[in-house]
Design an enzyme around this catalytic site. Structure first.
Site, PDB file in Angstrom:
ATOM      1  N   HIS A  87       1.047  -0.912   0.165  1.00 44.12           N
ATOM      2  CA  HIS A  87      -0.452  -0.186   0.045  1.00 44.12           C
ATOM      3  C   HIS A  87       0.276   1.546  -0.289  1.00 44.12           C
ATOM      4  CE1 HIS A  87      -3.671   1.785   1.692  1.00 44.12           C
ATOM      5  NE2 HIS A  87      -2.863   3.080   1.678  1.00 44.12           N
ATOM      6  N   GLU A  88       2.268   1.032   0.960  1.00 38.61           N
ATOM      7  CA  GLU A  88       2.676   2.580   1.266  1.00 38.61           C
ATOM      8  C   GLU A  88       3.515   2.682  -0.339  1.00 38.61           C
ATOM      9  OE1 GLU A  88       2.135   4.669   3.116  1.00 38.61           O
ATOM     10  OE2 GLU A  88       0.191   3.671   4.956  1.00 38.61           O
ATOM     11  N   HIS A 137       1.700   5.085  -2.693  1.00 36.11           N
ATOM     12  CA  HIS A 137       1.578   6.313  -2.348  1.00 36.11           C
ATOM     13  C   HIS A 137       3.174   6.528  -3.103  1.00 36.11           C
ATOM     14  CE1 HIS A 137      -2.111   6.903  -0.558  1.00 36.11           C
ATOM     15  NE2 HIS A 137      -1.856   6.241   0.348  1.00 36.11           N
ATOM     16  N   GLU A 175      -5.093   7.557  -2.685  1.00 40.40           N
ATOM     17  CA  GLU A 175      -5.622   6.392  -2.670  1.00 40.40           C
ATOM     18  C   GLU A 175      -5.825   5.356  -3.420  1.00 40.40           C
ATOM     19  OE1 GLU A 175      -5.109   6.385   0.453  1.00 40.40           O
ATOM     20  OE2 GLU A 175      -5.892   4.529   1.021  1.00 40.40           O
TER      21      GLU A 175
END
Lengths: 488, 488
Positions: B256-257, B260, B286
Site C-alpha cells: 500500500h505505502e 503511494h 489512495e
C-alpha cells in the site's frame, strides 16, 4: 509584545531553524537515500540563508537598538545582548556580494582539495588557497583587531582568545612536548585490534551506559566520519565509525562524542532563548569530549574496571594481561597524520598548523612557501620526514573550507581538559574511585555545575578562571602527560 | 528578476520548507529520542507558520497580481497560477484570529477524543465536536459554495468534487454493495497468520523488489502507524507495522505505502517549482496505494507468483494449498472498525461517514443525534450492531482533527483504482502476465505516463476523464468486486 519577550522570540525562532538544519544534515549522513543529495543540499542552503537573514535583518537591528536603550536588563540578558551584537556587527561588516563570492570559492576549493589530496598534487590546490587566504586577510580587516589580524578570525572558534595569549601557551607547551616525545621508548609487539562490528556495537553501548550518557535524549548511529550533533537540547545525537581492523577507533571515538553530547545535554535550558545555548567555544567543547575519551576512557581506573567484561565479550583478550592492553590503547609515537595522533603528540600537529596559518594571515608566509615550511616543522617538532603533500600539507580539509582560526581549539581542548580535571580531582580526591566503580553521577554533576550549564554565557577565559581560580595554563597538561608518558 | 523566475523561486523556497517539515515529522515517528517531543512540536510549529506566512504574505499577493496581468504564460504556468490563486483566496478568507482559535480548539479536541475513546465516553468529546462543526460550517460560508456547504470543504481533499457528484456515486455504490455483502458465505477455518518480524522484513523487501519500488530514492522503516512521506521527490519514504500475530498487515501494508511512494517518485520534476508537485488529490493518491495493495498485491496473478518463495521463507505455509491461502488474504466480512475492513466492505464504512458529516455540515443532523445515527447506518448497511461508541462513532480521529470532507477520498480511491485498472487492462490485456512474471516496468511506465507525472496539474475529474475516456464511475469497482466476491 514586551521587549525582552520579542528578544526571546527571535532566538526561539532561530533555534527552530537550527533544529531543522541540524536534522537535515544528520539525516544526510545517516539515513538519506543516495539520490536525495542534490535536493537536500538545496534545502539546507535555503534554510541557512533564511536563518542568516533573520540575524542580519533591519528588524533585528531595530530590536538590538531597542535592547541597547532598555533599562533593567538582567545580567544574563545583557550578556545575550552583547554576544548577539558582536555577531551582528561581524555579519554586517562583510559586504554580501563579497561573502557570496567567497562561499562559491570555498565550495570549489573543497572539491579541488579533495582531488589534489587524492592525486598528491599541491599545484591543483594552491591557487584556491591563495584566494582563500586573501579573503581571510580582508575579512580580518573588515572585522577589525587590536594587534594581530589572526585575532579577528579566532573569535568564531574561541571568543576572547588572542595571538598574544596563544603564542605564550603554545610555545610553552611545545618546549615541554618536544623533549618528552624524544625520550619515548619503542612500543612492544603490536596487538591484534580486530573485532567484528556487532561486538563493537555492544561494547560501545555498554560503555555509554557506564559513563551515564543519556540515550533517552540522544542516539548512536554509524557513519564514516564520526560526529556529535545537537538537534535540540533534548535530542543530542552521536555517531561512530566501526573499523573491524581496529576497535579502538569506535570505543574511544564513542566516548569522545558522548563527551560532546553530555555537554550539550547539560546546558541550562533557559539559555536557548537568549542565543546562549551551545558550547562556550570549540576548545571548551573539545575539552569535554577529550575528558571522556582520554582522562576517563584511557585511564587505568576506567579500563581496569571494564577489562573483565571486555575480555568476556572478546575472547582473544583473555590471554592478554591488563598492562599490555593498557599500553596498547595508550601507545604514543610521532606520526604524520593529525587525526591518527595520540594525546601526547597531538598538540604538536596543532601547534605546527597554528604557526603556519598565523603567518599566512599576517602575510609573513606565502602559500607557495607553505609545503616546505610544513615539512620543516614536522621534522623539527615531531622528528618525522613528510613523504608527500598528501600526507602533509594537504591532509586536512580546514583550510580548503576557509576555517582559519579553528585549529588552535583542538589543542586548547587538551589544555582545558587537563586543567579542569586537575581542579575536579583537587576538589574530589575520590575521582578515580568514582571512575573505577562506574559512579558517574557526581562527575557529570560537577561538570554540569562548573562547565556545562553556562553554555555560551562565559568565554573560555572567564570559564577557566571561574572554575580553576587560575588563568588558562598548559602546566596541568604538561604534568598529566609527563606523569603518563615520562620516563623519570 | 524575471516574473516567472520569481514565481518559481517562491515555490522552490516552499519546497525547502516542506522538506524540512516532512523530515522533522518522519524523524519524530521513526528515530527521535522520546524526550525530544515537546521541542520537536515547537519546531514544526514555527516552520509551518513560516511556510504559511509565505503563502499569505503581501509580497506573494503582489506576485499573484503581477502573474495575473502577465502575457505569454505557458498552459502549465497558467494552471500553477490558478491553483495558487484559489489556495491564496481560501487562506485569506479565514480571519487569522478565528483560525488561531480553531487550531487551539482542534488540538484540545484531539486530546479529549483520545481520552473519550479510551474510556468509551461520548459525552467527553461531544462538546468539542459541536464547536468544531460550528467552525466548519462558518469556514464553508467564508470559502463560499454554489449549492452545498460541504462542497467548500471537499476542495482541500478532492478539488472539483461536489456533493451532487458524490451522492450519485456513493448511492449507486451502496445499492450494489449492500446486497453483495449480504450473500457472503461464512469463511473457512481461520489460518495461523503469525510470523516473526525478521521474516516479515525479508518478505516486505522482496515484494518491494518484485513491484520495482525504487529504494535508491526511498527507504522502509517500522512504525506503529504506517505512512508514506515525501521528503523530496528523490527521497520518498514509507513505513510499515510488523505485527507478529498477523503478517498480512505488514505485507499488504508495505505494498500500500509503496504504491503511494511510487506515485510521488514519478511526478514530473518540473512541477515542483510550480507548486504542482504532489498528488492530484487524496483520492487519486489512495487509488495508487490501493492499486498496489489490492489490484496487484491481493490478486491471483501476484500471489501465485510469490507463493513458492513465501512458503520457503515461512515453512508453516508449505502444508497450506494456494487456494486456501488466497481465500485467507482475501477474506471479506462486515465489521465494526474501518481500518480493519476489507476491500469489499470498506466503502460502506466511508459512505456512512460521508452521509453523517454531510448532514452535520448542512445542519440537518446535530452532534447530539450523531451516535444513534451512526449505529442505525451500521445496522442498515453492514448489518452489524455497534456495541459501544468506542467501537463506533469515536473510532476515527478525523472529526477531532477537523478533517471534514476527507473521508470520501478513501472510497474514491477504490473507485478510481478500479476504473484505472480496467483501462490499463483494456489497453494491455497482458497485465496479469506482467504481474505474474514480476514485469513491473511497463505497469509503472503506464502509471507514470497516464497518472503520476501530472501531479496536481489535473483535477481528479480531469485525470479520470483523460485516462479512461469516461467520467468518474463506480461501475468498474462494482464489476471488480462482483467478480471477486459474488456467488453468481
Amino acid at each position: 509584545m514586551e521587549l525582552t519577550k520579542q528578544w526571546r522570540e527571535h532566538f526561539k525562532q532561530l533555534r527552530a531553524f537550527d533544529e531543522a538544519i541540524s536534522l537535515l544534515y544528520w539525516d544526510m549522513r545517516t539515513q538519506m537515500p543516495e539520490q536525495s543529495a542534490p535536493l537536500r543540499a538545496e534545502t539546507i542552503g535555503y534554510l541557512s540563508t533564511e536563518a542568516f537573514k533573520r540575524q542580519t535583518s533591519e528588524s533585528f537591528k531595530r530590536l538590538l537598538d531597542e535592547m541597547e536603550g532598555a533599562d533593567g536588563l538582567t545580567p544574563i540578558e545583557s550578556r545575550s545582548l552583547s554576544v548577539a551584537k558582536t555577531q551582528y556587527e561581524r555579519n554586517a561588516k562583510i559586504p554580501p556580494e563579497e561573502y557570496q563570492a567567497y562561499v562559491t570559492l570555498v565550495s570549489e576549493a573543497e572539491t579541488a582539495w579533495e582531488k589534489a589530496k587524492e592525486r598528491d598534487d599541491w599545484g591543483m590546490f594552491a591557487p584556491y588557497l591563495e584566494k582563500i587566504v586573501a579573503y581571510q586577510r580582508k575579512f580580518a580587516d573588515y572585522f577589525g583587531y587590536a594587534s594581530h589580524p589572526y585575532d579577528a578570525l579566532l573569535y568564531d572558534f574561541e571568543p576572547g582568545m588572542t595571538v598574544a595569549q596563544l603564542d605564550r601557551l603554545f610555545e610553552g607547551l611545545r618546549d615541554e612536548l618536544v623533549p618528552l616525545i624524544r625520550q619515548l621508548k619503542q612500543a612492544g609487539a603490536p596487538l591484534d585490534w580486530s573485532m567484528d562490528q556487532k561486538a563493537q556495537e555492544r561494547i560501545c553501548h555498554d560503555w555509554m551506559r557506564v559513563v551515564d550518557y543519556d540515550l533517552s535524549r540522544g542516539r548512536l548511529d554509524a557513519t564514516v566520519h564520526p560526529f556529535e550533533i545537537t538537534i535540540n537540547r533534548r535530542d543530542v545525537r552521536i555517531t561512530t565509525k566501526y573499523d573491524e581492523a581496529d576497535y579502538r577507533n569506535a570505543l574511544f571515538g564513542t566516548m569522545h562524542e558522548a563527551g560532546h553530547a553530555t555537554y550539550e545535554q547539560q546546558i541550562d535550558a533557559a539559555l536557548d532563548e537568549l542565543g546562549l545555548g551551545g558550547g562556550a567555544s570549540m576548545g571548551i567543547h573539545e575539552s569535554q569530549s577529550l575528558f571522556f575519551e582520554n582522562f576517563v576512557g584511557r585511564s587505568v581506573a576506567f579500563l581496569k574496571s571494564v577489562y573483565p567484561s571486555l575480555q568476556a565479550e572478546h575472547p582473544p583478550l583473555s590471554s592478554i594481561d591488563f598492562e599490555t592492553f593498557y599500553a596498547g590503547v595508550n601507545e604514543a609515537k610521532p606520526s604524520l597524520i593529525r587525526i591518527e595522533a595520540d594525546e601526547l603528540t597531538y598538540s604538536l600537529h596543532i601547534i605546527i598548523r597554528y604557526e603556519l596559518e598565523k603567518a599566512l594571515i599576517q602575510g609573513t608566509l606565502s602559500v607557495a612557501e607553505l609545503p616546505a615550511a610544513w615539512n620543516r616543522l614536522y621534522k623539527e617538532y615531531l622528528g618525522v620526514d613528510v613523504p608527500s603533500d598528501a600526507k602533509g600539507v594537504l591532509q586536512d580539509v580546514h583550510w580548503a573550507g576557509g576555517s582559519f582560526g579553528y585549529f588552535p581549539s583542538y589543542a586548547l581542548g587538551l589544555v582545558y581538559a587537563a586543567q579542569l580535571t586537575e581542579t575536579l580531582r583537587a576538589q574530589h580526591p575520590e575521582l578515580d574511585t568514582w571512575i573505577a566503580s562506574g559512579e558517574f553521577g557526581p562527575i557529570k554533576q560537577w561538570l554540569e555545575t562548573n562547565v556545562h550549564r553556562h553554555g555560551k554565557s562565559l568565554t573560555p577565559n572567564e570559564l577557566i578562571r571561574e572554575v580553576t581560580g587560575e588563568d588558562i595554563s598548559v602546566r596541568p597538561l604538561v604534568r598529566y602527560l609527563t606523569a603518563k608518558y615520562g620516563t623519570a
